[in-house]
Design a protein around this motif. Structure first.
Motif, PDB file in Angstrom:
ATOM      1  N   PRO A  62     -56.197  16.051 -64.343  1.00  0.00           N
ATOM      2  CA  PRO A  62     -55.762  14.808 -64.997  1.00  0.00           C
ATOM      3  C   PRO A  62     -55.637  14.932 -66.517  1.00  0.00           C
ATOM      4  O   PRO A  62     -54.824  14.236 -67.120  1.00  0.00           O
ATOM      5  CB  PRO A  62     -56.845  13.788 -64.609  1.00  0.00           C
ATOM      6  CG  PRO A  62     -57.968  14.557 -64.020  1.00  0.00           C
ATOM      7  CD  PRO A  62     -57.433  15.884 -63.561  1.00  0.00           C
ATOM      8  N   LYS A  63     -56.428  15.825 -67.120  1.00  0.00           N
ATOM      9  CA  LYS A  63     -56.336  15.945 -68.585  1.00  0.00           C
ATOM     10  C   LYS A  63     -54.993  16.524 -69.011  1.00  0.00           C
ATOM     11  O   LYS A  63     -54.594  16.389 -70.167  1.00  0.00           O
ATOM     12  CB  LYS A  63     -57.475  16.811 -69.114  1.00  0.00           C
ATOM     13  CG  LYS A  63     -58.792  16.055 -69.054  1.00  0.00           C
ATOM     14  CD  LYS A  63     -59.892  16.724 -69.828  1.00  0.00           C
ATOM     15  CE  LYS A  63     -61.119  15.816 -69.823  1.00  0.00           C
ATOM     16  NZ  LYS A  63     -62.364  16.548 -69.883  1.00  0.00           N
ATOM     17  N   ASP A  64     -54.301  17.183 -68.100  1.00  0.00           N
ATOM     18  CA  ASP A  64     -52.978  17.723 -68.423  1.00  0.00           C
ATOM     19  C   ASP A  64     -51.865  16.704 -68.193  1.00  0.00           C
ATOM     20  O   ASP A  64     -50.710  16.980 -68.519  1.00  0.00           O
ATOM     21  CB  ASP A  64     -52.698  18.973 -67.579  1.00  0.00           C
ATOM     22  CG  ASP A  64     -53.640  20.108 -67.925  1.00  0.00           C
ATOM     23  OD1 ASP A  64     -54.224  20.090 -69.030  1.00  0.00           O
ATOM     24  OD2 ASP A  64     -53.812  21.010 -67.086  1.00  0.00           O
ATOM     25  N   VAL A  87     -49.826   6.188 -53.444  1.00  0.00           N
ATOM     26  CA  VAL A  87     -50.781   5.880 -54.503  1.00  0.00           C
ATOM     27  C   VAL A  87     -52.125   5.704 -53.812  1.00  0.00           C
ATOM     28  O   VAL A  87     -52.225   4.971 -52.813  1.00  0.00           O
ATOM     29  CB  VAL A  87     -50.396   4.580 -55.245  1.00  0.00           C
ATOM     30  CG1 VAL A  87     -51.461   4.217 -56.274  1.00  0.00           C
ATOM     31  CG2 VAL A  87     -49.033   4.722 -55.900  1.00  0.00           C
ATOM     32  N   ALA A  88     -53.150   6.404 -54.299  1.00  0.00           N
ATOM     33  CA  ALA A  88     -54.474   6.329 -53.673  1.00  0.00           C
ATOM     34  C   ALA A  88     -55.394   5.477 -54.537  1.00  0.00           C
ATOM     35  O   ALA A  88     -55.475   5.662 -55.752  1.00  0.00           O
ATOM     36  CB  ALA A  88     -55.055   7.727 -53.501  1.00  0.00           C
ATOM     37  N   ILE A  89     -56.067   4.555 -53.888  1.00  0.00           N
ATOM     38  CA  ILE A  89     -56.953   3.624 -54.586  1.00  0.00           C
ATOM     39  C   ILE A  89     -58.360   3.793 -54.019  1.00  0.00           C
ATOM     40  O   ILE A  89     -58.558   3.672 -52.795  1.00  0.00           O
ATOM     41  CB  ILE A  89     -56.476   2.168 -54.385  1.00  0.00           C
ATOM     42  CG1 ILE A  89     -55.029   2.028 -54.862  1.00  0.00           C
ATOM     43  CG2 ILE A  89     -57.387   1.190 -55.115  1.00  0.00           C
ATOM     44  CD1 ILE A  89     -54.383   0.713 -54.460  1.00  0.00           C
ATOM     45  N   ALA A  90     -59.307   4.105 -54.875  1.00  0.00           N
ATOM     46  CA  ALA A  90     -60.711   4.179 -54.455  1.00  0.00           C
ATOM     47  C   ALA A  90     -61.260   2.765 -54.369  1.00  0.00           C
ATOM     48  O   ALA A  90     -61.070   1.965 -55.296  1.00  0.00           O
ATOM     49  CB  ALA A  90     -61.516   5.004 -55.449  1.00  0.00           C
ATOM     50  N   HIS A 103     -56.977   6.149 -58.023  1.00  0.00           N
ATOM     51  CA  HIS A 103     -57.628   7.460 -58.065  1.00  0.00           C
ATOM     52  C   HIS A 103     -56.615   8.580 -58.307  1.00  0.00           C
ATOM     53  O   HIS A 103     -56.867   9.481 -59.088  1.00  0.00           O
ATOM     54  CB  HIS A 103     -58.379   7.707 -56.761  1.00  0.00           C
ATOM     55  CG  HIS A 103     -59.129   9.003 -56.729  1.00  0.00           C
ATOM     56  ND1 HIS A 103     -58.612  10.135 -56.139  1.00  0.00           N
ATOM     57  CD2 HIS A 103     -60.333   9.340 -57.242  1.00  0.00           C
ATOM     58  CE1 HIS A 103     -59.495  11.125 -56.293  1.00  0.00           C
ATOM     59  NE2 HIS A 103     -60.541  10.675 -56.948  1.00  0.00           N
ATOM     60  N   HIS A 104     -55.498   8.552 -57.613  1.00  0.00           N
ATOM     61  CA  HIS A 104     -54.451   9.546 -57.856  1.00  0.00           C
ATOM     62  C   HIS A 104     -53.118   9.021 -57.352  1.00  0.00           C
ATOM     63  O   HIS A 104     -53.053   8.037 -56.614  1.00  0.00           O
ATOM     64  CB  HIS A 104     -54.783  10.897 -57.208  1.00  0.00           C
ATOM     65  CG  HIS A 104     -54.833  10.906 -55.716  1.00  0.00           C
ATOM     66  ND1 HIS A 104     -55.988  10.715 -55.002  1.00  0.00           N
ATOM     67  CD2 HIS A 104     -53.868  11.101 -54.786  1.00  0.00           C
ATOM     68  CE1 HIS A 104     -55.726  10.797 -53.690  1.00  0.00           C
ATOM     69  NE2 HIS A 104     -54.448  11.019 -53.528  1.00  0.00           N
ATOM     70  N   GLU A 154     -51.463  14.534 -57.201  1.00  0.00           N
ATOM     71  CA  GLU A 154     -51.451  15.327 -55.974  1.00  0.00           C
ATOM     72  C   GLU A 154     -50.007  15.708 -55.680  1.00  0.00           C
ATOM     73  O   GLU A 154     -49.101  14.891 -55.844  1.00  0.00           O
ATOM     74  CB  GLU A 154     -52.020  14.486 -54.810  1.00  0.00           C
ATOM     75  CG  GLU A 154     -52.043  15.202 -53.473  1.00  0.00           C
ATOM     76  CD  GLU A 154     -52.604  14.334 -52.358  1.00  0.00           C
ATOM     77  OE1 GLU A 154     -52.650  13.093 -52.492  1.00  0.00           O
ATOM     78  OE2 GLU A 154     -53.011  14.905 -51.323  1.00  0.00           O
ATOM     79  N   LEU A 155     -49.810  16.943 -55.301  1.00  0.00           N
ATOM     80  CA  LEU A 155     -48.495  17.384 -54.815  1.00  0.00           C
ATOM     81  C   LEU A 155     -48.614  17.639 -53.328  1.00  0.00           C
ATOM     82  O   LEU A 155     -49.572  18.265 -52.872  1.00  0.00           O
ATOM     83  CB  LEU A 155     -48.064  18.670 -55.512  1.00  0.00           C
ATOM     84  CG  LEU A 155     -47.901  18.608 -57.023  1.00  0.00           C
ATOM     85  CD1 LEU A 155     -47.503  19.978 -57.568  1.00  0.00           C
ATOM     86  CD2 LEU A 155     -46.892  17.548 -57.440  1.00  0.00           C
TER      87      LEU A 155
END
Ligand code: CO
Length: 134
Positions: A121-123, A8-11, A78-79, A130-131
């Motif tokens: 992200p809209k999908d 998990v990425a955090i800005a 963030h992702h 991220e893969l």
């Protein structure tokens, strides 16, 4: 198709403060900052027993994180990154389902030295995915 949660990425607006908080307040194992100029970020990895966290901070001009922090000045998720066995097969399957891959559609080498792709992200309910091929 997707496998384990890789990270998990955090800005974060203040990388040193965030690293200190995870190390001291939360007692996590926090790595050293790594500059990733190709991605416009400085990253700190945090190893957890079942996954990782990535603390992201803008590096240089035109960082993809800058706009996110302008909209979310306190920081935020963030992702999220899922592992896949075959990133090209995953991409092609996703495209056939109508999901949009960001950028050129060709995998890039991510912060862990492995091929990655990002999905719009809209999908995916507002979540940047991220893969990473493992
Ligand atoms: Co990531």
């Amino acid at each position: 198709m997707i496998g384990r949660l890789n990270h998990v990425a955090i800005a974060v607006p203040d990388l040193d403060a965030a690293a200190a908080q995870y190390a001291q307040t939360l007692g996590a194992t926090v790595g050293a900052p790594q500059d990733e100029p190709a991605h416009g970020v400085t990253v700190i990895f945090i190893d957890l027993p079942n996954t990782k966290l990535e603390l992201l901070h803008p590096l240089g001009e035109n960082s993809p994180i800058s706009g996110f922090l302008e909209k979310n000045p306190a920081g935020g998720i963030h992702h999220i990154c899922f592992e896949v066995e075959d990133i090209l097969a995953a991409r092609d399957q996703l495209a056939s389902e109508g999901a949009r891959v960001l950028g050129s559609g060709e995998p890039r080498i991510g912060a862990h030295g492995k091929p990655v792709l990002f999905l719009h992200p809209k999908d995916f309910n507002g979540c940047l995915i991220e893969l990473e091929q493992v």
